[in-house]
Scaffold this active site. Sequence first.
Site, PDB file in Angstrom:
ATOM      1  N   ARG A  24      33.728  32.459  28.832  1.00 50.78           N
ATOM      2  CA  ARG A  24      33.218  31.080  29.274  1.00 50.78           C
ATOM      3  C   ARG A  24      31.800  31.354  28.296  1.00 50.78           C
ATOM      4  O   ARG A  24      31.215  30.357  27.048  1.00 50.78           O
ATOM      5  CB  ARG A  24      33.191  29.890  29.865  1.00 50.78           C
ATOM      6  N   GLY A  92      44.039  35.807  27.825  1.00 52.00           N
ATOM      7  CA  GLY A  92      45.126  34.824  27.594  1.00 52.00           C
ATOM      8  C   GLY A  92      43.376  33.868  28.163  1.00 52.00           C
ATOM      9  O   GLY A  92      43.418  32.643  27.043  1.00 52.00           O
ATOM     10  N   SER A 163      46.275  24.559  35.636  1.00 52.54           N
ATOM     11  CA  SER A 163      45.994  25.632  34.953  1.00 52.54           C
ATOM     12  C   SER A 163      44.266  25.210  33.757  1.00 52.54           C
ATOM     13  O   SER A 163      44.095  24.627  33.141  1.00 52.54           O
ATOM     14  CB  SER A 163      46.635  25.494  33.583  1.00 52.54           C
ATOM     15  N   ASP A 312      45.309  34.489  41.151  1.00 54.13           N
ATOM     16  CA  ASP A 312      45.524  35.811  40.319  1.00 54.13           C
ATOM     17  C   ASP A 312      45.210  36.449  42.307  1.00 54.13           C
ATOM     18  O   ASP A 312      45.550  38.134  41.664  1.00 54.13           O
ATOM     19  CB  ASP A 312      44.033  35.394  40.004  1.00 54.13           C
ATOM     20  N   LYS A 339      51.936  34.369  33.186  1.00 49.27           N
ATOM     21  CA  LYS A 339      50.673  35.908  33.493  1.00 49.27           C
ATOM     22  C   LYS A 339      50.723  37.001  33.002  1.00 49.27           C
ATOM     23  O   LYS A 339      52.100  36.841  31.910  1.00 49.27           O
ATOM     24  CB  LYS A 339      50.488  35.941  35.580  1.00 49.27           C
ATOM     25  N   ARG A 386      46.176  43.510  37.101  1.00 49.53           N
ATOM     26  CA  ARG A 386      46.088  43.843  38.881  1.00 49.53           C
ATOM     27  C   ARG A 386      46.762  44.070  39.870  1.00 49.53           C
ATOM     28  O   ARG A 386      46.921  44.389  41.302  1.00 49.53           O
ATOM     29  CB  ARG A 386      46.461  41.929  39.090  1.00 49.53           C
TER      30      ARG A 386
HETATM   31  C1  S3P Z   1      41.819  31.646  34.136  1.00 49.73           C
HETATM   32  C2  S3P Z   1      42.424  30.963  35.183  1.00 49.73           C
HETATM   33  C3  S3P Z   1      44.125  30.892  35.333  1.00 49.73           C
HETATM   34  C4  S3P Z   1      43.778  32.504  35.917  1.00 49.73           C
HETATM   35  C5  S3P Z   1      43.517  33.986  34.806  1.00 49.73           C
HETATM   36  C6  S3P Z   1      42.298  32.708  34.048  1.00 49.73           C
HETATM   37  C7  S3P Z   1      40.430  31.311  33.633  1.00 49.73           C
HETATM   38  O1  S3P Z   1      44.815  30.855  34.789  1.00 49.73           O
HETATM   39  O2  S3P Z   1      45.162  33.154  36.280  1.00 49.73           O
HETATM   40  O3  S3P Z   1      43.539  34.527  35.228  1.00 49.73           O
HETATM   41  O4  S3P Z   1      39.817  32.416  33.573  1.00 49.73           O
HETATM   42  O5  S3P Z   1      40.711  29.543  33.407  1.00 49.73           O
HETATM   43  P1  S3P Z   1      45.501  29.179  34.051  1.00 49.73           P
HETATM   44  O6  S3P Z   1      45.065  28.982  33.727  1.00 49.73           O
HETATM   45  O7  S3P Z   1      46.417  29.695  32.931  1.00 49.73           O
HETATM   46  O8  S3P Z   1      46.330  29.214  35.376  1.00 49.73           O
END
Ligand code: S3P
Length: 427
Positions: A24, A92, A163, A312, A339, A386
Site C-alpha cells: 500500500r 493479488g 475482502s 491467512d 487464495k 503459506r
Molecule cells: C489482503 C487481504 C486478504 C488477504 C491477503 C492480503 C490485503 O485478501 O488474504 O493475503 O492486503 O488486503 P482478500 O481481501 O481478498 O480477502
Amino acid sequence: MRIEPAAALVGDIAVPAVKGICQRGALLAAIADGESELRGFGRAADTDAALDAVRLLGAEVAEPEQGTVRIRGRGLRGLVAPDEPIDCANAGTVLRLLSGILAGQDGRSFQLTGDESLSARPVRVDEPLRQMGARVDTNKGRPPVTIQGAKLRPIDYELPVASAQLKSAVLLAGLLAEDGPTTVIERVPSRDHTERLLRALGLRVTRAASAIRVWPAERIPPLSLDIPGDFSSAAPFIVAATLLSGSNLRIHDVDVNPTRTGLLDVLERMGARIAVFNRHSVGGEPVADIEVRDAPLLAATIEPEEVPSLVDELPLFALAASHARGESVVNGAQELRVKETDRIETVTNSLRALGVRISASDDGFRIRGVPARPRGGSMTSAGDHRVAMLGAIAGIASKEGVEIEDAEAVAVSFPGFFELLESVTQR
Ligand code: S3P
C-alpha cells in the site's frame, strides 16, 4: 527441504514488515507529490511486485540502505502508461489495489498480468471500477486486466464478499473521483490498513457502522512511514511455540491490528499461553511484543464472522487443531478457495499426507485432534507460501519430520523464514 522434529522454540526474534502495508505504501507513494520514505520495508517477491509496478509507471524507486525504500511520486493523476503489461506476479493485493489507482488515470490505458496462480483468481474490482466510469476488461473475470483510465464518479458500493483488497481498490479509486464521497459498505470488517494509512496521511476517511467513506483528494502528501512486523509472518512462530513443550519465544514489534489478530483470540480460547505487551503505535497501527509459551490445546470452532480476522492464518489453525483435544471446525471460509491456491484443498491434502485427521468441506475443514505429534512425511506447498510455512511448522512438531516440495515458495512473503526458524529451534 527437509524439516526435522524439534524440542522447543526459544529466543527473541523480529519478523518482516507487514506485506500489505509495504505494498500500500509503495502504491500510494507513486501517486504522492514528492519523495516518500518507507522504513522497515520488507523485500519479498510480493513487495518487489509493487516496487516493479510503480517503477514501470514512472515513479523513481531507490533503496539507499537495506530496509529503506524511497519513492519519488508522480502526483495523483500523473502515472505513465508503460508499453508493456504490468506483471503483478503472485500478488493479488498489487493487482487489485493498483487497478483502483489506474482507473483514475484519465486518458491512459494499462494492462495488468500475473503468474499462473494469480491468473486463475477472480479480479472482482472490475465491476465497481466500471460503475465509477473506467473501462475495465478481463478474461472472464480473471487476469489479464485491461484498464482505460477515466474521470471517475463516486459510488456507493456494498462488498459482495468480505475482502480488504476489493474494499481498498474502491477506496483508492474514491480518492481520484470527482464530486463527492465514495462509500463502501462492509457487513463483516476486513483488515483496515488502507483506511489507517489514508488517515495517517491526513486524507478524509470516516467509518460509521459498516459504511466507510472516502472523499476525493486534492493531492497525496509524501509518506514518511515506519512499517512494523507482519502478524501473518509471526503466526507460524506463535503456533510452533504453542505446540512444542518447553518453548519460550518473544516476537518483537508485531502489528497487532485487531482486524488481523483473530488467531490470537482463537488460540486463547483453545488454552494457549500468549502475552501481548509493550503496546504502542507506529504509523497509525497498533504494535506490540508477543510472548508465547507452550500449552495443551482444546478444540475450537470458527464461525463465518471471525474468518476475515484470521483468513491467512486458517492453515496454521488447522495444524494447531490437529494437536488439540477434540474436534475443531472452520465454517464460512469459502474465500480460501480463491487464495494463492485453493487452500481448502492444499491444506487438507498436505496435512492429511502427514498423518493429520482432517477433512475438507465446501467452506472450511473439520479436524480431529489428538494431543500428540502427527507422524510426518512429505507434502507439497503447491507453490503457496503459506502452505510451505505450514509444512515447516508441521515438521518441527511431528514425530519423524517433514519433507516439503516447493519450499522456496516462502520467498513470496518471507525470504528468510527457514533461517529464522532454525535460529530459535532447539533439538
Ligand atoms: C489482503 C487481504 C486478504 C488477504 C491477503 C492480503 C490485503 O485478501 O488474504 O493475503 O492486503 O488486503 P482478500 O481481501 O481478498 O480477502
